[in-house]
Design a protein around this motif. Sequence first.
Motif, PDB file in Angstrom:
ATOM      1  N   SER A 119       0.871  -1.367   0.159  1.00 18.34           N
ATOM      2  CA  SER A 119       0.133   0.099   0.059  1.00 18.34           C
ATOM      3  C   SER A 119       1.104   1.320   0.004  1.00 18.34           C
ATOM      4  O   SER A 119       1.831   1.132   0.650  1.00 18.34           O
ATOM      5  CB  SER A 119      -0.982   0.089   1.316  1.00 18.34           C
ATOM      6  N   THR A 120       0.379   2.349  -0.514  1.00 17.00           N
ATOM      7  CA  THR A 120       1.109   3.639  -0.830  1.00 17.00           C
ATOM      8  C   THR A 120       1.504   4.052   0.642  1.00 17.00           C
ATOM      9  O   THR A 120       2.751   4.488   0.828  1.00 17.00           O
ATOM     10  CB  THR A 120       0.414   4.662  -1.515  1.00 17.00           C
ATOM     11  N   PHE A 121       0.633   4.052   1.524  1.00 20.43           N
ATOM     12  CA  PHE A 121       0.889   4.690   2.749  1.00 20.43           C
ATOM     13  C   PHE A 121       1.920   3.897   3.534  1.00 20.43           C
ATOM     14  O   PHE A 121       2.899   4.617   4.112  1.00 20.43           O
ATOM     15  CB  PHE A 121      -0.390   4.582   3.817  1.00 20.43           C
ATOM     16  N   MET A 122       2.188   2.262   3.535  1.00 23.35           N
ATOM     17  CA  MET A 122       2.864   1.682   4.125  1.00 23.35           C
ATOM     18  C   MET A 122       4.282   1.805   3.428  1.00 23.35           C
ATOM     19  O   MET A 122       5.389   1.971   4.224  1.00 23.35           O
ATOM     20  CB  MET A 122       2.617   0.029   3.943  1.00 23.35           C
ATOM     21  N   GLY A 142      10.457   6.395   4.941  1.00 22.06           N
ATOM     22  CA  GLY A 142      10.836   7.524   5.489  1.00 22.06           C
ATOM     23  C   GLY A 142      10.411   8.766   5.124  1.00 22.06           C
ATOM     24  O   GLY A 142      10.794   9.759   5.255  1.00 22.06           O
ATOM     25  N   ARG A 143       9.113   8.712   3.984  1.00 21.53           N
ATOM     26  CA  ARG A 143       8.788   9.799   3.522  1.00 21.53           C
ATOM     27  C   ARG A 143       7.608  10.549   4.293  1.00 21.53           C
ATOM     28  O   ARG A 143       7.175  11.461   3.738  1.00 21.53           O
ATOM     29  CB  ARG A 143       8.296   9.618   2.072  1.00 21.53           C
ATOM     30  N   LEU A 144       7.085  10.099   5.356  1.00 21.49           N
ATOM     31  CA  LEU A 144       6.102  10.524   6.133  1.00 21.49           C
ATOM     32  C   LEU A 144       6.880  10.774   7.742  1.00 21.49           C
ATOM     33  O   LEU A 144       7.521  10.128   8.050  1.00 21.49           O
ATOM     34  CB  LEU A 144       4.957   9.517   6.387  1.00 21.49           C
ATOM     35  N   GLY A 145       6.110  11.734   8.272  1.00 21.04           N
ATOM     36  CA  GLY A 145       6.496  12.223   9.430  1.00 21.04           C
ATOM     37  C   GLY A 145       6.115  11.346  10.455  1.00 21.04           C
ATOM     38  O   GLY A 145       5.387  10.268  10.475  1.00 21.04           O
ATOM     39  N   LEU A 174      -5.431   5.727   5.758  1.00 24.01           N
ATOM     40  CA  LEU A 174      -4.275   6.673   6.384  1.00 24.01           C
ATOM     41  C   LEU A 174      -3.654   7.460   5.014  1.00 24.01           C
ATOM     42  O   LEU A 174      -3.187   8.357   5.252  1.00 24.01           O
ATOM     43  CB  LEU A 174      -3.480   5.623   7.171  1.00 24.01           C
ATOM     44  N   GLY A 175      -3.733   6.479   3.993  1.00 19.00           N
ATOM     45  CA  GLY A 175      -3.070   7.169   2.996  1.00 19.00           C
ATOM     46  C   GLY A 175      -3.779   8.621   2.303  1.00 19.00           C
ATOM     47  O   GLY A 175      -3.214   9.519   1.975  1.00 19.00           O
ATOM     48  N   GLU A 176      -5.165   8.616   2.687  1.00 21.16           N
ATOM     49  CA  GLU A 176      -5.773   9.791   2.385  1.00 21.16           C
ATOM     50  C   GLU A 176      -5.601  10.684   3.263  1.00 21.16           C
ATOM     51  O   GLU A 176      -5.713  12.115   3.125  1.00 21.16           O
ATOM     52  CB  GLU A 176      -7.205   9.313   2.356  1.00 21.16           C
ATOM     53  N   LEU A 207       1.328  12.284   0.259  1.00 12.63           N
ATOM     54  CA  LEU A 207       2.406  13.061  -0.126  1.00 12.63           C
ATOM     55  C   LEU A 207       2.098  13.892  -1.198  1.00 12.63           C
ATOM     56  O   LEU A 207       1.473  13.800  -2.230  1.00 12.63           O
ATOM     57  CB  LEU A 207       3.478  12.005  -0.557  1.00 12.63           C
ATOM     58  N   SER A 208       2.556  15.213  -1.013  1.00 15.75           N
ATOM     59  CA  SER A 208       2.417  16.129  -2.021  1.00 15.75           C
ATOM     60  C   SER A 208       3.201  15.735  -3.346  1.00 15.75           C
ATOM     61  O   SER A 208       4.402  15.612  -3.219  1.00 15.75           O
ATOM     62  CB  SER A 208       2.994  17.551  -1.746  1.00 15.75           C
TER      63      SER A 208
END
Length: 215
Positions: free
Chosen positions: A22-25, A31-34, A207-209, A213-214
């Motif tokens: 999944s994109t979120f995971m 390391g692209r999310l805070g 969660l992805g929504e 990621l911009s």
Amino acid sequence: MDSFSTLIRTASHEQHVEAEASTFMSDLLGGRLGVDAYARYTEQLWFVYEALEAAAGRLAADPVAGPFVRPELMRLDSLERDLAHLRGPRWRAGLTALPATEAYAARVRECAERWPAGYVAHHYTRYLGDLSGGQIIRDRAERTWGFAKKGDGVRFYVFEEITNPAAFKREYRELLDGIRADDLEKQRVVAECKRAFALNTAVFRGLGEEFPLSA
């Protein structure tokens, strides 16, 4: 003929891969999310494990689900310590479930109340996943956000009472192979495993929504 544990593993392989991809995971592990995204994910886990573990005491004596209810697997206390670390002492006040998480936890509760073999399907997909892929998440989280190794923030992934995870997983699969269920019931359990992965993937989508990621 394949053993039941092999059957479950191969039948749910596609959903398993989909959940992991999944994109979120991918963004989280890349390391692209805070750390806020990681904390939000941990909150969602709390709802699912609360549903799983609230039923454990009642199901401990059940002939089908009972053998799988193992105190050394319980995650809720560790999750709560992680949430206190991530969100502060008042973490409960801000705890909210995504609609997908509510649906997932509701299905776990429904199985726990009405269908112990279905509860086993959810138990298997969660706890064996934590012992396996969960270790990758722990490692990435420690490196990405600087949590102490196996310390607060990643305690959910640390099974202190399981000294040999490989042996434990082997034993768990033997329990699956010996489950008290006929072939038709086993097919239903396999279908429930697939459903568990789909419910989990829906949580990742939600969660992805929340954390796109911009572009």
